[in-house]
Design an enzyme around this catalytic site. Structure first.
Site, PDB file in Angstrom:
ATOM      1  N   LYS A 108       0.811  -1.224   0.000  1.00 27.29           N
ATOM      2  CA  LYS A 108       0.000   0.000   0.000  1.00 27.29           C
ATOM      3  C   LYS A 108       0.848   1.280   0.000  1.00 27.29           C
ATOM      4  CE  LYS A 108      -4.159  -2.014   1.983  1.00 27.29           C
ATOM      5  NZ  LYS A 108      -5.218  -1.949   2.975  1.00 27.29           N
ATOM      6  N   ASN A 144      -1.334   1.405  20.937  1.00 29.80           N
ATOM      7  CA  ASN A 144      -0.587   0.409  20.157  1.00 29.80           C
ATOM      8  C   ASN A 144       0.404  -0.334  21.040  1.00 29.80           C
ATOM      9  OD1 ASN A 144      -0.192  -0.797  17.596  1.00 29.80           O
ATOM     10  ND2 ASN A 144       1.804   0.213  17.455  1.00 29.80           N
ATOM     11  N   ARG A 145       0.672  -1.602  20.631  1.00 29.49           N
ATOM     12  CA  ARG A 145       1.657  -2.413  21.351  1.00 29.49           C
ATOM     13  C   ARG A 145       3.012  -1.713  21.340  1.00 29.49           C
ATOM     14  NH1 ARG A 145       2.899  -8.083  18.581  1.00 29.49           N
ATOM     15  NH2 ARG A 145       3.438  -6.639  16.904  1.00 29.49           N
TER      16      ARG A 145
END
Ligand code: NAP
Length: 465
Positions: free
Chosen positions: A73, A159-160
């Protein structure tokens, strides 16, 4: 469902790697059929070292349009003729449209516009909302931009990897000139401030995707008390662990299937300069929804006497699935009764045969199958992983007393020969319970239920009918 192809047929397709099973051809080919547009849509698995050749190649072959998926992408951007400002802002494209000047492709991001259209369809607004986004990957970034554009009140990006959340937040905040996005470490979720109307939470990681359906980014039920609506961008399975937890806390829940549909609809509209109506989109949704549902195999596990064979036969009839018994399968392959295999070759040899037979089944990738699994299969980790490849694993949980009543006259089961039948059932069940629980996607209690009632309960929990 395909158009007839002829000398005027246009080609569209999907580039990614690896592609695996994709629903996009079904969606686009159905849209082409419905609108009478002479187009076929096919997958193109492009090797990473060939991505630079892919766009010029598509252009040379006069391909009308492409979708782009993981991992390309961002990677396709340098090869574009032009880029839509929205896609440029997000930094990712998933749709390539022939540039108006006629040379290369123009990149768009219909993940974002498709998500917005799907949220609108479900009656979910973003303006003035307090939003939690889980994840900080490519899609989370697009969703964060969407939330900012549509006027969400607060946007928490969890987020991790904290650095990634911070990078996404810093970039969007810098572009907007204000602190729109608040980055947080995933494990700090209990620090989210309480808000009067609760949060809209959008799950943007790939955690919980088939075949690791039991995984979930946050498993603490108290987190789900904070949210009024849960949207999971994962759509395989339709009901993820995240959605189950959200539903259990009373939140409204939505899978990512509508987003998938509308990112495709938006791409189709761009390629063909047409408008797809809601009725047409709904028809395609029904078809892909059905495909996702119907392509779930079932594996019934549990102790002997739990009713696996009878229940699997009932289910096979109701679902028009192929029904298989793992023991019968081995007997057929070995041309020997199980009791004979135990007597001649020993239990260890039998267990090896069980694993081999499971592996063969997994390689066949038959999704319309119900396997009644031998009582000891779930004990080996390798078997548990193989069973999950075959479909949803259902543990038919049965008390030792019920098992005793059902099997006490049965002379054919090697493990039950000898004295103190009840004691041995109790001991064996106690030993195996943990393995059955580890293997299972769903647990269905069979005590006091007829096989028909057990089959109906399985259909209810798996949403197969
Ligand atoms: P990505 O760029 O690879 O990002 C993956 C994200 O998941 C990262 O934030 C990553 O955290 C997090 N993650 C991965 N494993 C994790 C774990 N074990 N625990 C916690 N977090 C974990 O992927 P993407 O392109 O954003 O896609 C994400 C998902 O969106 C995919 O599942 C895809 O199927 C779905 N999607 C759906 C649609 C649709 O139409 N419905 C469209 C596009 C994508 P770290 O940063 O810490 O690694």
């Amino acid at each position: 469902m395909h158009n007839e192809t002829d000398g005027n047929t246009r080609i569209c397709g999907l580039i990614g790697h690896p592609l695996g099973h994709t629903l996009s051809p079904k969606i686009h080919n159905m849209l082409a059929e419905m609108t009478g547009i002479n187009l076929v849509y096919v997958p193109f698995d492009v090797q990473p070292e060939r991505i630079a050749d892919a766009l010029p190649g598509a252009q040379a072959l006069n391909i009308l349009g492409m979708n782009v998926t993981i991992p390309y992408k961002n990677a396709v951007i340098p090869f574009l003729e032009s880029i839509d400002p929205l896609a440029e802002k997000i930094g990712a494209v998933n749709t390539l449209v022939r540039d108006e000047k006629g040379n290369g492709f123009r990149g768009y991001n219909t993940d974002m516009t498709g998500l917005y259209r799907s949220l609108e369809q479900e009656g979910i607004g973003l303006a003035g909302e307090d939003v939690i986004l889980l994840g900080a990957g490519g899609v989370a970034r697009a969703v964060a931009c969407l939330c900012v554009m549509k006027g969400a009140k607060h946007i928490y990006l969890l987020n991790r990897t904290m650095e990634k959340a911070k990078t996404v937040a810093d970039e969007i905040n810098a572009a907007e000139g204000k602190e729109c996005i608040i980055p947080m470490r995933l494990e700090d979720y209990s620090g989210l401030p309480d808000v009067p109307e609760k949060y809209l939470c959008i799950q943007c990681t790939n955690v919980g995707m088939y075949p690791k359906e039991k995984a979930v980014v946050i498993d603490d039920p108290s987190f789900y008390q904070k949210i009024h609506t849960g949207v999971d961008l994962v759509y395989r399975p339709l009901k993820t662990e995240f959605l189950k937890l959200a539903e259990a806390s009373g939140a409204k829940t939505f899978s990512g299937l509508k987003m998938l549909l509308y990112q495709a609809v938006e791409a189709f509209e761009l390629w063909n300069r047409v408008q797809i109506s809601k009725t047409q989109a709904d028809q395609v949704y029904e078809a892909v929804h059905e495909e996702l549902q119907a392509h779930t195999g079932l594996v019934l596990i549990g102790f002997m006497g739990s009713g696996k064979t009878t229940v699997s036969q009932i289910l096979a009839e109701k679902l028009a699935y192929h029904c298989l018994d793992s023991d019968a399968n081995i007997e057929q392959q070995q041309k020997m009764k199980i009791s004979q295999i135990f007597a001649d070759k020993g239990e260890a040899a039998f267990r090896t045969l069980e694993t081999e037979s499971l592996r063969n089944l997994a390689e066949q990738k038959e999704r319309r199958m119900i396997l009644s699994a031998g009582g000891g299969l779930a004990l080996k980790e390798e078997n548990r992983a193989l069973m999950r490849q075959l479909g949803k694993v259902i543990y038919l949980k049965t008390s030792p007393q019920t098992v005793y009543e059902r099997v006490k006259e049965d002379q054919t089961r090697p493990l039950l020969q000898g004295d103190d039948l009840m004691g041995r059932i109790e001991r064996l069940e106690a030993e195996r319970e943990i393995f059955y629980q580890m293997a299972a996607d769903e647990v269905v209690v069979t005590d006091g239920r007829t096989p028909e009632e057990v089959a109906d309960e399985i259909l209810r929990v798996t949403h197969l009918l």
